[in-house]
Scaffold this active site. Structure first.
Site, PDB file in Angstrom:
ATOM      1  N   GLU A 153      25.825  46.303  46.520  1.00  0.00           N
ATOM      2  CA  GLU A 153      26.992  45.474  46.821  1.00  0.00           C
ATOM      3  C   GLU A 153      28.109  46.272  47.504  1.00  0.00           C
ATOM      4  OE1 GLU A 153      26.418  42.239  43.164  1.00  0.00           O
ATOM      5  OE2 GLU A 153      27.974  43.776  43.028  1.00  0.00           O
ATOM      6  N   GLU A 312      20.148  38.608  43.131  1.00  0.00           N
ATOM      7  CA  GLU A 312      20.849  38.516  41.851  1.00  0.00           C
ATOM      8  C   GLU A 312      21.496  37.149  41.720  1.00  0.00           C
ATOM      9  OE1 GLU A 312      23.811  41.379  40.783  1.00  0.00           O
ATOM     10  OE2 GLU A 312      22.709  43.067  41.641  1.00  0.00           O
TER      11      GLU A 312
END
Length: 673
Positions: A153, A312
């Site tokens: 991320e 995710e």
């Protein structure tokens, strides 16, 4: 060339982040037994494990990871293996404290969280390359390796640093971009407020100053920070390509979350082998399934329309919002399959087993604290079987009806200080227009303003404050050739340097819209304007109004009150073979629906009024056939018309003409032919 699908994965991806280092080895055998019971096909491993893999500088311990990799492979579970460069060890920061990022006000952040990295720091870059090389040499040809997962991320929680290393790097970046200090002065308009530079060495990052700084400098620093993170990703990716040939490399995006608006995913999408995304429901009272659909459509668009992977999301509640409600029974599967409908090749979670310690111990997981005698676990097992039954959709592509322009550089520019109204939120307008299209049952592709738009009968521009001249010409060509364009207020105002286009606003769009804007007239909090038309309902606007002067455009709705009373509020302009609409105020949802209804008629799009509210109908097509996904977000059964007959894949039933979808359920029909 690297593959663009996970190596060795023959089914949809199903699994999650697996962190065996948080548990004694005695738990690992139970983990893989439960993974097999749930139908797990792939897990992500090692993302935060640098401190365990390299406990001291140059001293490596791969034994535990060897055992994990072999155990997963022996049980038929593929591995998305992380390079753990998002979380350097404490020993690294003790040796290189200058690798911790510095904020704009000069505060150096401390060790103890994650992602606290100065991406310009040479010691960090060398250490990241070192651990990546070691991992690639050891596991590059491991039979269980499906793909590489670089970092985690990017941009969360830190994207930019304002230290001296970044200042030097920024100067080099500026020299490459502008060729020297004269180009910088021109681009930034440094004649204003006496900011003129005589050498690049005089330029620093836009640190905290007495008042608002130079907006061109601030915008370029956002670009620089994004480019610097991407440089580091590409460095690791190139190592992995060299030492682990044929294995795809990715990093997990967060495309539609405002928490990660510092990353230009159009640029990043060109650098990864597989586009992957993380998505979490933002429970702020809005319809969470609409933002989910938006995130999935945007991720697919970043992937160029190709399939992508949801890497995710959560089985139930998260832990980092002010209030973290659980998901309702059946919602996890519905969320997962909604992503698949819009192009994902599976549904993965953070994380496999719920942590007992650490900052995310209250974040839900596939195996909850309560173990297997829980609703979440039972739904996980059921979802695994469902995804297995949908393996034939792999490789198909989601079919879109319309395009919405999306530009991170424009968001960055609009977020700078001293704009006409603090109440104008470009992202809010993007969300609002998307929701209006969603409610008309139109599937959206997102597009860069300079992309080829010829495939779309309707293109929507929610709020593109920054627009290059080339983008303006691109939209003009699109309309000239028969397209229908809808543009919201405060679009086409500045160029790529945040300089107002020459001439009247909206500079880049005034010809295609057939109008000029003499003056912006933002509204005060609580103020509204009435908007009336001879052949339509009365509409309501707030936040913004404008003094619009038609120059070829026809007036469709007019301001009935406010400072702009009597001026056009919504216009329509015939340009070439197409039509361009402009709306100069912030319409309510009802107003947007009325506007888009008229534009959809111009574009020849079907009304789809027979489809129930909050029921998604999305189509994927490819070599394996045509698949219709129906996602029912309501509390009642929905009946949806079908274009043909086929087999419903989740129940095995034959269906034709009309499909009944139970409350809160999903159905997937593989059409005949």
């Amino acid at each position: 060339m690297p593959e663009t699908t996970p190596r060795g994965l023959s089914r949809l991806a199903f699994g999650g982040d697996y962190n065996p280092e948080q548990w004694p080895e005695s738990v690992w055998d139970e983990d893989v037994r439960l993974m097999r019971e749930a139908g797990v096909t792939m897990v992500s491993v090692g993302i935060f494990s640098w401190a365990l893999l390299e406990p001291e500088p140059g001293a490596y311990d791969f034994g535990w990871l060897d055992r994990v990799m072999d155990l997963l492979h022996d049980n038929g579970i593929r591995v998305d293996l992380g390079t753990p460069t998002v979380a350097p060890p404490k020993w690294f920061y003790r040796a290189h404290p200058d690798a911790l990022p510095v904020t704009a006000d000069g505060t150096r952040l401390a060790f103890g969280s994650r992602g606290a990295i100065c991406h310009s720091n040479s010691a960090y870059r060398a250490a990241a390359a070192g651990i990546t090389i070691r991992l690639a040499e050891r596991y590059g040809d491991h039979p269980g390796l499906a793909m590489w997962h670089v970092h985690n991320e990017y941009g969360v929680p830190v994207s930019a640093c304002w230290c001296d290393s970044c200042a030097a790097h920024f100067r080099r970046w500026l020299e490459t971009r502008y060729g020297g200090v004269d180009g910088v002065n021109e681009a930034w308009g440094t004649a204003f407020w006496g900011q003129h530079y005589t050498s690049l060495e005089q330029i620093d990052p836009p640190r905290t100053a007495a008042t608002v700084g130079n907006p061109g400098q601030a915008l370029d620093y956002k670009r620089f920070a994004d480019a610097t993170m991407r440089e580091n990703f590409c460095a690791e990716r190139d190592i992995l390509h060299r030492l682990s040939p044929g294995v795809p490399v990715t990093t997990n995006f967060m495309t539609a979350l405002s928490q990660c608006d510092s990353v230009d995913y159009w640029a990043w999408g060109r650098e990864v082998d597989i586009v992957t995304n993380d998505h979490y429901l933002i429970t702020d009272g809005r319809r969470t399934h609409v933002n989910l659909a938006m995130a999935a459509d945007l991720t697919r668009s970043v992937a160029g329309g190709d399939p992508w992977i949801l890497l995710e999301h959560s089985t139930s509640g998260v832990n980092w919002q002010s209030r973290n409600p659980a998901k309702a029974p059946g919602q996890m599967a519905r969320n997962s399959l909604a992503h698949v409908a819009r192009g994902s090749e599976g549904a993965m979670f953070f994380q496999w087993r719920q942590s007992r310690r650490g900052a995310e111990k209250f974040h839900s997981a596939m195996v909850p604290h309560g173990g297997t005698d829980t609703r979440v676990w039972r739904e996980v097992v059921e979802l695994g079987a469902t995804l297995d039954s949908l393996s034939t959709v792999r490789g198909t592509r989601t079919q879109a009806d319309v395009a919405v322009l999306w530009d991170w550089h424009s968001w960055w520019a609009q977020s700078l200080d001293w704009r006409p109204s603090v109440d104008h939120d470009a992202r809010e307008r993007a969300d609002a227009f998307y929701e209006a299209l969603y409610d008309r049952h139109l599937t959206v592709d997102f597009a860069h303003p300079e992309a080829d738009l010829s495939a779309y009968p309707l293109v929507v521009v929610p709020a593109s404050y920054l627009m290059t001249q080339e983008a303006g010409r691109n939209l003009a060509r699109y309309v000239e050739n028969g397209g229908t364009l809808v543009v919201s207020y405060f679009s086409g105002i500045v160029d790529e340097h945040d300089a107002v286009h020459e001439g009247a606003c909206p500079g880049a769009l005034r010809d295609v819209l057939g109008l000029t804007v003499e003056e912006f007239s933002p509204l005060l909090p609580g103020q509204q304007v009435r908007v009336t038309g001879p052949d339509g309902p009365e509409l309501t606007g707030d936040v913004w109004s404008e003094f619009v002067v038609p120059r070829g455009a026809e007036t469709v709705w007019t301001y009935a009150d406010g400072l702009a009373a009597g001026h056009p509020a919504v216009t329509r302009h015939r340009h070439g073979r197409g039509t361009a609409w402009y709306v100069s105020t912030r319409l309510t949802a009802r107003g947007l629906d009325a506007l888009l209804g008229r534009a959809a008629e111009d574009a020849g799009l079907p009304s789809r009024a027979d489809l129930p509210h909050d029921v998604e109908v999305v189509r994927r097509e490819g070599a394996s056939g045509s698949f219709v996904f129906v996602v029912n977000h309501t509390a009642t059964e929905a009946k949806v018309p079908l274009d043909g007959a086929g087999t419903e894949l989740l129940t095995g039933e034959r269906t034709a003409g009309r499909l009944a979808v139970p409350a809160g359920a999903v159905r997937v029909v593989h059409l005949d032919g």
